[in-house]
Enzyme design. Structure first.
Site, PDB file in Angstrom:
ATOM      1  N   SER A 159       0.422  -1.245   0.194  1.00 36.54           N
ATOM      2  CA  SER A 159       0.044  -0.131  -0.009  1.00 36.54           C
ATOM      3  C   SER A 159       0.881   1.181   0.353  1.00 36.54           C
ATOM      4  CB  SER A 159      -1.097   0.140   1.179  1.00 36.54           C
ATOM      5  OG  SER A 159      -1.617   0.620   0.641  1.00 36.54           O
ATOM      6  N   ASP A 331      -8.874  -6.169  -5.256  1.00 33.97           N
ATOM      7  CA  ASP A 331      -8.299  -4.533  -4.354  1.00 33.97           C
ATOM      8  C   ASP A 331      -8.775  -3.932  -5.431  1.00 33.97           C
ATOM      9  OD1 ASP A 331      -7.158  -2.302  -3.637  1.00 33.97           O
ATOM     10  OD2 ASP A 331      -5.298  -3.902  -3.299  1.00 33.97           O
ATOM     11  N   HIS A 364      -8.260  -5.038  -0.238  1.00 36.33           N
ATOM     12  CA  HIS A 364      -6.858  -4.771  -0.118  1.00 36.33           C
ATOM     13  C   HIS A 364      -6.109  -5.107   0.793  1.00 36.33           C
ATOM     14  CE1 HIS A 364      -3.619  -1.320  -0.636  1.00 36.33           C
ATOM     15  NE2 HIS A 364      -3.765  -1.020   0.255  1.00 36.33           N
TER      16      HIS A 364
END
Length: 410
Positions: A159, A331, A364
């Protein structure tokens, strides 16, 4: 100076590591035009640095994480990537020396809005300067200088941590041998920026925010933080994972209404509502509102291709590392399409890159979970690197042991 011993291990090889604080007096120039002096970075390390200082792995954290990457801390809390990092795990601390550092602007020990401003003797609050991904990378590079580590075997992150890893490969190409970018993106989409803005607006609109100087009032903008976390948490999960966990299940209501009926109120009736309220409440008790504002802005501003007319290949041209890029099919926050853009830009520059697009239902947050296929990809990639380091060590004499891994002022 000699290196500190490795973190303690239980009989079951559970890591126990103590944070260390590094203090820096030399001002750090920031992208916003300000400079930050007399700042601190909190660090945890796992494993042992080899004689050639060639096995260091820097793990960059995401929005609400910290230096506590693995093992158990003094409060009994497990590290946020403990399923990935440790003895015998995908990032094996029996072969690698892993560094977790808390970024500037955070609220977990490194200098941030809650820290005292030496100019005023009061918390920085809203006066803490805006920091960017590039600023964090520059601060991490200074940390490695202080630790005596000239080159990283691997820089990795998921991320927002993946953005930092990517930035490392551009800003310090000679200091990075390998780079792992997981569930990340070269820039946020307009939709992502919009989600961040709504979350920030919730905090800014809280009457307890007091223009960012709520510390002086002895309050926390908890209502805004709760809403911000609820918004963010929705985007970290996939529709399928939410449906599987909660569906449209109703809770048993305090009024005595049956769980399969409707209370027709604006209270918490659905299980998903209860879950989001719980996550928001928990977040508001440990995270700082000013930190949330700063870090989400750093997310928004990251765009290395923006300085090259949108040409990501041109932005990544300085990189010399070999890469692992991984994404997850569900995601939708940082979609596989964004990871494929990174891969295509690296291939255009002739860089060695391995790409894994993992079919996982978790959205995610999949990068934080223990999916066997995902962990096998990472494990195999790291094993090849570890074997190459071992082969190189056998071919050359070790460097003098002059590194000091204790927290120190520099």
């Amino acid at each position: 100076m000699s290196a500190l011993p490795a973190p303690a291990l239980d009989a079951d090889e559970t890591l126990h590591s103590t944070p260390r604080t590094y203090r820096f007096s030399e001002p750090l120039p920031l992208a916003c035009g300000a400079a930050l002096a007399d700042y601190e970075l909190v660090v945890e390390t796992y494993g042992e640095l080899d004689a050639n200082r060639a096995n260091a792995v820097l793990v960059c954290h995401a929005l609400n994480a910290s230096h506590h990457v693995a093992g158990i801390d003094a409060n009994g809390e497990r590290g946020w990537w403990d399923n990935m990092v440790g003895p015998g795990k995908a990032v094996d601390t029996r072969r690698f020396f892993v560094i977790g550092v808390n970024n500037l602007g955070s609220c977990f020990g490194s200098t941030g809005p809650r820290s005292l401003n030496p100019a005023t003797g009061k918390p920085y609050g809203a006066d803490f300067p805006l920091v960017t991904v590039e600023d964090w990378v520059d601060a991490q590079a200074r940390l490695l200088d202080a630790m005596g580590i000239e080159k990283l075997a691997v820089v990795m992150g998921g991320s927002l941590g993946g953005m930092q890893a990517l930035s490392w490969s551009i800003r310090y190409p000679q200091r990075v041998a390998h780079c792992a970018v997981i569930a990340s993106t070269p820039r946020l989409s307009a939709q992502n920026i919009a989600f961040n803005d709504v979350a920030r607006t919730a905090i800014l609109s809280d009457p307890d925010f007091h223009g960012g100087n709520y510390y002086a009032h002895g309050v926390v903008p908890a209502r805004g933080l709760r809403v911000a976390r609820m918004i963010g948490h929705i985007t970290y999960l996939s529709d399928d994972s939410l449906a599987e966990k909660f569906g449209r299940e109703l809770r048993a209501l305090a009024s005595g209404a049956p769980a399969d009926g409707y209370g027709y109120s604006f209270g918490v009736e659905f299980e998903i509502e209860s879950y989001l309220r719980y996550q928001g409440e928990k977040f508001s008790r440990y995270f700082d509102a000013n930190t949330y504002l700063l870090i989400t802005k750093a997310l928004d501003y990251f765009d290395p291709a923006g300085r090259h007319g949108g040409d990501l290949a041109a932005a990544l041209a300085p990189a010399r590392a070999s890469f692992l890029v991984a994404s997850f099919t569900t995601d939708w926050r940082f979609s596989p399409q964004r990871s494929r853009e990174i891969v295509q830009a690296l291939v255009a520059n002739g860089r060695a890159v391995s790409y894994a697009e993992i079919d996982a239902p978790h959205g995610h947050d999949a990068f934080l979970l223990e999916d066997p296929r995902y962990h096998l990809v990472v494990r195999n990639w790291f094993e090849v690197i570890a074997d190459a380091i071992a082969d190189a060590a056998r071919a050359r004499p070790p460097a003098p042991a002059t590194v000091d891994l204790r927290g120190l002022a520099v």
